[in-house]
Design a protein around this motif. Structure first.
Motif, PDB file in Angstrom:
ATOM      1  N   THR B  24      -5.260   8.008 -21.504  1.00 23.36           N
ATOM      2  CA  THR B  24      -4.528   7.487 -22.596  1.00 23.36           C
ATOM      3  C   THR B  24      -3.591   6.022 -22.183  1.00 23.36           C
ATOM      4  O   THR B  24      -3.524   5.282 -22.938  1.00 23.36           O
ATOM      5  N   LEU B  28      -3.903   1.767 -23.452  1.00 24.97           N
ATOM      6  CA  LEU B  28      -2.580   1.110 -23.805  1.00 24.97           C
ATOM      7  C   LEU B  28      -2.085   0.031 -23.021  1.00 24.97           C
ATOM      8  O   LEU B  28      -1.886  -1.246 -23.742  1.00 24.97           O
ATOM      9  N   ARG B  31      -4.391  -2.972 -23.586  1.00 24.66           N
ATOM     10  CA  ARG B  31      -4.332  -3.593 -24.956  1.00 24.66           C
ATOM     11  C   ARG B  31      -2.850  -4.343 -24.728  1.00 24.66           C
ATOM     12  O   ARG B  31      -2.713  -5.568 -25.631  1.00 24.66           O
ATOM     13  N   LEU B  32      -1.759  -3.869 -24.442  1.00 27.77           N
ATOM     14  CA  LEU B  32      -0.626  -4.717 -24.206  1.00 27.77           C
ATOM     15  C   LEU B  32      -0.948  -5.899 -23.481  1.00 27.77           C
ATOM     16  O   LEU B  32      -0.262  -7.047 -23.684  1.00 27.77           O
TER      17      LEU B  32
END
Lengths: 186, 86
Positions: B24, B28, B31-32
């Protein structure tokens, strides 16, 4: 299970994860791989590696390059591992995954207990009940005059008989002696 | 990460702090980073024989967004909600 074995599996999984990542994300693959070397616990390393496979496939799906890697049959196991990792990370599906994993484990345990009980029972002494009447054991292609009923004579074939039941009786029974004296067997 | 704004942090540490698994966490982070909210760099390891580590830190815009999300809701919105339910 050996800790070296777990670490080896983790290394293999993380190597797969780095290959599964899109080529434009090679830096992130190296980041995941290097991070594994800094995890002390082998079990934690294994979990980390399984999660990285999930991350690689999530990234592939996000970049719509998911189908290419699924064409390989060898991708089945990592996909299964990563799917379970993704589902386990969600509280909603964690129970479902646990149940699905528990069913084959329970089946294996049940079969093992059954085989063990049979093995233990194999050594148990069993006393058979005394016979109360004649007992048919089956059919023979030709009739055999039962030698058990006439211990003094040999078994003889009855010519022309195609099917007949075979009979047996323990010679020590009292009624056996009476049967031996019967005129039908003389 | 917003609480330790100036510090570079590693993936495994972030995973332990947030309770997120690597499956997970890394999507993330990627993407950040793509959105310019996270910066990353390679850092030399503290111990010899270990490979370099990828370290992460929120950018100024990432930090501002994190603070905006973490800020409590405005009282005006609460009054509206209370009026709607009674």
């Amino acid at each position: 299970m050996s800790v070296f074995f777990l670490r080896g599996i983790a290394s293999a999984l993380i190597a797969y994860a780095t290959r599964a990542l899109p080529s434009t994300r090679a830096t992130w693959g190296a980041a995941m791989e290097n991070e594994l070397e800094h995890i002390e616990s082998d079990l934690e390393a294994l979990r980390w590696a399984a999660g990285c496979i999930a991350a690689a496939y999530l990234q592939r799906s996000a970049e719509r390059s998911f189908g290419a890697i699924l064409k390989k049959p060898s991708a089945f196991l990592p996909v299964a591992i990563s799917s379970s990792e993704i589902m386990m990370s969600s509280q909603r599906y964690a129970r479902v995954v646990k149940i699905v994993l528990a069913i084959p484990l329970l089946a294996i345990a049940g079969i093992s207990v059954f085989v063990l009980l049979i093995w233990v029972d194999h050594f148990r002494e069993t006393t058979l009940p005394a016979p109360t009447s004649w007992m048919s054991l089956g059919s023979a292609p030709s009739a055999i005059r039962p030698v058990a009923l006439r211990p003094c004579s040999s078994a003889t074939m009855i010519p022309g008989a195609r099917r007949a039941s075979t009979w047996t009786a323990p010679p020590s029974e009292p009624w056996f002696a009476r049967a031996c004296r019967s005129p039908s067997y003389s | 990460m917003a609480r330790q704004a100036g510090l570079w942090q590693y993936g495994y540490e972030l995973s332990k702090q947030t309770g997120l698994k690597s499956g997970t966490l890394y999507p993330l982070l990627i993407r950040l980073s793509d959105q310019g909210l996270l910066e990353s760099k390679w850092q030399e390891p503290e111990r010899l024989g270990k490979p370099p580590r990828h370290a992460y830190k929120l950018t100024a815009s990432g930090l501002a967004l994190a603070r905006e999300i973490a800020a409590p809701e405005k009282p005006v919105q609460r009054r509206k909600f209370a009026g709607a339910t009674t």
